[in-house]
Scaffold this active site. Structure first.
Site, mmCIF file in Angstrom:
data_model
loop_
_atom_site.group_PDB
_atom_site.id
_atom_site.type_symbol
_atom_site.label_atom_id
_atom_site.label_comp_id
_atom_site.label_asym_id
_atom_site.label_seq_id
_atom_site.Cartn_x
_atom_site.Cartn_y
_atom_site.Cartn_z
ATOM 1 N N HIS A 7 -6.102 6.936 4.963
ATOM 2 C CA HIS A 7 -5.408 7.690 3.924
ATOM 3 C C HIS A 7 -6.020 9.086 3.815
ATOM 4 O O HIS A 7 -6.954 9.422 4.545
ATOM 5 C CB HIS A 7 -5.510 6.954 2.588
ATOM 6 C CG HIS A 7 -4.846 5.614 2.590
ATOM 7 N ND1 HIS A 7 -5.082 4.656 1.626
ATOM 8 C CD2 HIS A 7 -3.957 5.061 3.446
ATOM 9 C CE1 HIS A 7 -4.362 3.577 1.883
ATOM 10 N NE2 HIS A 7 -3.682 3.803 2.986
ATOM 11 N N ARG A 49 -10.667 -6.276 11.747
ATOM 12 C CA ARG A 49 -9.936 -6.581 10.511
ATOM 13 C C ARG A 49 -8.517 -7.054 10.789
ATOM 14 O O ARG A 49 -7.909 -7.733 9.958
ATOM 15 C CB ARG A 49 -9.916 -5.358 9.587
ATOM 16 C CG ARG A 49 -9.269 -4.134 10.187
ATOM 17 C CD ARG A 49 -9.267 -2.957 9.227
ATOM 18 N NE ARG A 49 -8.256 -3.120 8.197
ATOM 19 C CZ ARG A 49 -8.129 -2.324 7.132
ATOM 20 N NH1 ARG A 49 -8.973 -1.323 6.962
ATOM 21 N NH2 ARG A 49 -7.183 -2.530 6.248
ATOM 22 N N ARG A 72 -11.109 -5.497 -2.848
ATOM 23 C CA ARG A 72 -9.652 -5.458 -2.939
ATOM 24 C C ARG A 72 -9.090 -6.803 -2.482
ATOM 25 O O ARG A 72 -9.411 -7.277 -1.400
ATOM 26 C CB ARG A 72 -9.108 -4.311 -2.093
ATOM 27 C CG ARG A 72 -7.602 -4.241 -2.080
ATOM 28 C CD ARG A 72 -7.110 -2.910 -1.566
ATOM 29 N NE ARG A 72 -5.780 -3.027 -0.993
ATOM 30 C CZ ARG A 72 -5.049 -2.010 -0.590
ATOM 31 N NH1 ARG A 72 -5.528 -0.783 -0.696
ATOM 32 N NH2 ARG A 72 -3.866 -2.187 -0.066
ATOM 33 N N ASP A 75 -9.338 2.453 7.864
ATOM 34 C CA ASP A 75 -9.710 3.343 6.763
ATOM 35 C C ASP A 75 -10.869 4.246 7.176
ATOM 36 O O ASP A 75 -11.408 4.989 6.350
ATOM 37 C CB ASP A 75 -10.104 2.527 5.526
ATOM 38 C CG ASP A 75 -8.945 1.682 5.015
ATOM 39 O OD1 ASP A 75 -7.803 2.168 5.063
ATOM 40 O OD2 ASP A 75 -9.184 0.537 4.589
ATOM 41 N N HIS A 101 -0.726 4.488 9.611
ATOM 42 C CA HIS A 101 -1.995 3.850 9.977
ATOM 43 C C HIS A 101 -2.136 3.654 11.487
ATOM 44 O O HIS A 101 -3.250 3.423 11.970
ATOM 45 C CB HIS A 101 -2.129 2.495 9.285
ATOM 46 C CG HIS A 101 -2.634 2.585 7.878
ATOM 47 N ND1 HIS A 101 -3.809 3.210 7.545
ATOM 48 C CD2 HIS A 101 -2.117 2.114 6.712
ATOM 49 C CE1 HIS A 101 -3.999 3.124 6.242
ATOM 50 N NE2 HIS A 101 -2.992 2.474 5.713
ATOM 51 N N ASP A 141 2.164 7.070 -3.700
ATOM 52 C CA ASP A 141 0.950 6.526 -4.319
ATOM 53 C C ASP A 141 -0.321 7.122 -3.733
ATOM 54 O O ASP A 141 -1.385 7.061 -4.341
ATOM 55 C CB ASP A 141 0.925 5.005 -4.193
ATOM 56 C CG ASP A 141 1.088 4.540 -2.750
ATOM 57 O OD1 ASP A 141 1.499 5.356 -1.900
ATOM 58 O OD2 ASP A 141 0.826 3.355 -2.470
ATOM 59 N N HIS A 142 -0.223 7.703 -2.549
ATOM 60 C CA HIS A 142 -1.358 8.356 -1.888
ATOM 61 C C HIS A 142 -0.836 9.020 -0.621
ATOM 62 O O HIS A 142 0.295 8.797 -0.205
ATOM 63 C CB HIS A 142 -2.470 7.348 -1.533
ATOM 64 C CG HIS A 142 -2.010 6.226 -0.644
ATOM 65 N ND1 HIS A 142 -1.812 6.379 0.714
ATOM 66 C CD2 HIS A 142 -1.683 4.941 -0.917
ATOM 67 C CE1 HIS A 142 -1.394 5.247 1.234
ATOM 68 N NE2 HIS A 142 -1.297 4.357 0.255
ATOM 69 N N SER A 186 -3.116 2.086 -1.971
ATOM 70 C CA SER A 186 -1.930 1.515 -2.617
ATOM 71 C C SER A 186 -2.265 0.682 -3.845
ATOM 72 O O SER A 186 -1.548 0.726 -4.849
ATOM 73 C CB SER A 186 -1.142 0.670 -1.612
ATOM 74 O OG SER A 186 -0.602 1.486 -0.602
ATOM 75 N N LYS A 235 4.064 -4.368 0.976
ATOM 76 C CA LYS A 235 3.816 -3.680 -0.297
ATOM 77 C C LYS A 235 4.315 -4.459 -1.513
ATOM 78 O O LYS A 235 4.280 -3.940 -2.637
ATOM 79 C CB LYS A 235 4.476 -2.292 -0.270
ATOM 80 C CG LYS A 235 3.958 -1.377 0.841
ATOM 81 C CD LYS A 235 2.481 -1.037 0.669
ATOM 82 C CE LYS A 235 1.974 -0.160 1.800
ATOM 83 N NZ LYS A 235 0.551 0.218 1.628
#
EC number: 5.4.2.12
Length: 542
Positions: free
Chosen positions: A467, A197, A268, A166, A412, A449-450, A74, A341
């Protein structure tokens, strides 16, 4: 919560807007199996795909400034959309530095190490330990261990956040083995703590999560485990806990003390800010901090302007962005998303600019307070849509940008039924938006966006929570008051070679605004073949 901008100009005649709807994580994959996009009932988007100009564009790898075959995300997606050009992303920039062994000459890192050696403190290296490449990369961590060894730093503690979002849900041991091998080969460092995480990298002001990671890092009374890193991970698996949710565990007696230094190697910003603020800010009200250490902090990239930290890789300024072009022409723009977002449609879409531009209004819709979004797959899409419709109906905005988080955030989870519900909710919301836009004669550009929720099971047969590298759709619904001159009903979109960098030029084309030279992307709208006539007025080159 809404953001206001006194510089917004009010026009008595209502504006026909151009609306960009970003369906976050809505990728395209032909196969129906394990595809929550194809299996969802999406009558609105299906009908628009068949009735209006559409195409597929790339949203990963080199097309968004990432390494080949690296999935998009994103942050990168919105940055590329707003810039209208391919930008070398931080992953590539830092990876090249590590590969060329240039961390040892990084000025910020060197000053940091000198100060730490002078004071005799411990170096604490922390961040997401995986090769996901979205928030961090394990190669960067390995490079830091080598850098610490080259600088003669003897007391080095590693605080590793396990991924499983991820990356595969149970892949942490692979990365731990890599780090333990690097520790052995350099003779520097120890793994002092592990933490999923979910706790260490919250971005939704769930301070109760951040506080658990903070206590792990700072509390001298935190229980010391007798297990190794690998044993701790395996114990979590036995208890049904995957990498993302591993409970904080302390593996050595090392914790943050006065005079120590922290290097946070996530590149990020959005999921690193909260923990850094808790560690460093004097005025902090997220939770009560019982064990605050006086430490220096260095972050790989700028997490937020004004944070009292050093930065190893400062931002490279961008100009002539989509939002700036809109603002420079005296037009108003509206950005809206729910909490998850919101930074992407504001900060990232504006190339890292924190404050709203002249004529830019931002509106935040709170995300639901649930543990994971599969428990509420509709999220806050209805409230988000209603607020956006009010902005459209006001008739004062030339450009409206809305992000629907559902396909990504629920994707996710790896739970197919929830992702299907998420996509169906977004489809119905797009229908409501289109009705509002149509009343004013505006245009709607739908994209993503992905990819994410179009692949819910990975090649190994396990739930896919990351993703993808799949292309994303683009659909253009041209409004009556936004018809491009000369096209009639024959407008077409380019069918190959397109990427996210082409969206800003396309939006400027729809708004009849010139494209800056810095935007190397090209409009997705196919040129029309007009017969040659003398004295034609030159048209902008999109």
């Amino acid at each position: 919560m809404s953001g206001s901008n006194p510089a917004v100009s009010i026009n008595k005649r209502k504006v026909a807007p151009v609306v960009l709807a970003i369906l976050d994580g809505w990728g395209y994959r032909e196969e129906i199996e394990h595809n929550a996009v194809r299996q969802a009932s999406t009558p609105v988007i299906d009908a628009l795909w068949h009735a209006y100009p559409h195409t597929l564009i790339e949203a990963s790898g080199a097309d968004v400034g990432l390494p080949d075959e690296q999935m998009g995300n994103s942050e990168v997606g919105h940055l590329t959309i707003g810039a209208g050009r391919i930008i070398q992303q931080e992953l590539v920039r830092i990876s090249n530095t590590v590969k060329e062994n240039k961390l040892i000459t990084n000025p910020a890192l060197n000053q940091f190490s000198q100060s730490l050696k002078k004071g005799g403190g411990t170096l604490h290296i922390m961040g997401l330990c995986s090769d996901g490449g979205v928030h961090s990369h394990i190669n960067h961590l390995c490079g830091l261990i080598e850098w610490a060894a080259s600088k003669g730093l003897k007391s080095v503690s590693l605080h590793l956040f396990t991924d499983g979002r991820d990356t595969s849900a149970k892949s942490a041991n692979k990365y731990i083995n890599t780090i333990e091998a690097k520790i052995k080969s350099t003779g520097v460092g120890e793994i002092s703590s592990l933490c999923g995480r979910y706790w260490a990298m919250d971005r939704d002001n769930r301070w109760e999560r951040t506080s658990k990671a903070y206590e792990l890092l700072t509390d001298p009374r935190f229980a010391l485990s007798k297990l190794s890193a690998a044993e701790s991970i395996n114990k979590s698996y036995q208890e049904g806990i995957t990498d993302e949710f591993i409970e904080p565990v302390r593996l050595s007696s090392s914790f943050l003390k006065d005079g120590d230094g922290v290097v946070f190697f996530n590149f990020r910003p959005d999921r690193a800010r909260q923990l850094v603020k808790a560690l460093k800010l004097k005025d902090f009200d997220g939770f009560e901090r019982k064990n605050r250490a006086d430490i220096d902090v260095l972050t790989f990239t700028q997490y937020e302007s004004g944070l009292p930290v050093s930065v190893a890789f400062p931002p490279e300024p961008l100009n002539d962005l989509l939002g700036q072009v809109i603002s420079d022409h005296g037009l108003n723009q509206y950005r809206t998303a729910e909490t998850e977002k919101y930074p992407h449609v504001t900060y990232f879409l504006n190339g890292g600019i924190e404050k709203p531009l002249k004529g830019e209004v931002r509106h935040l819709v709170p995300s639901p307070r649930v543990a994971t979004y599969d428990l509420q797959p509709e999220m806050s899409a209805d409230e988000l849509t209603d607020s956006c419709i009010k902005a459209i109906d006001s008739g004062i905005y030339s450009l409206v940008v809305i992000n629907f988080a559902n396909p990504d955030m629920v994707g996710h989870s790896g739970i197919m039924t929830a992702a299907i519900k998420a996509n169906e909710k977004v489809d119905s919301c797009v229908g409501k938006l289109l009705n509002s836009i149509g009343k004013l004669g505006g245009s709607l550009l739908i994209t993503a966006d992905h990819g994410n929720s179009e692949m819910m099971i990975g090649p190994d047969g396990q739930p896919w929570t990351a993703h993808t590298t799949n292309p994303v759709p683009v659909i253009l619904i041209e409004g009556e008051k936004r018809k491009l001159s000369g096209y009639g009903n024959d407008i077409k979109l380019r069918q190959s070679g397109g990427g996210l960098a082409d969206l800003a030029p396309t939006l400027l084309h729809l708004l009849n605004l010139p494209k800056p030279k810095a935007m190397t992307g090209k409009t997705l709208i196919e040129p029309i073949n007009l017969p040659k006539k003398p004295n034609l007025i030159p048209q902008p080159a999109y």
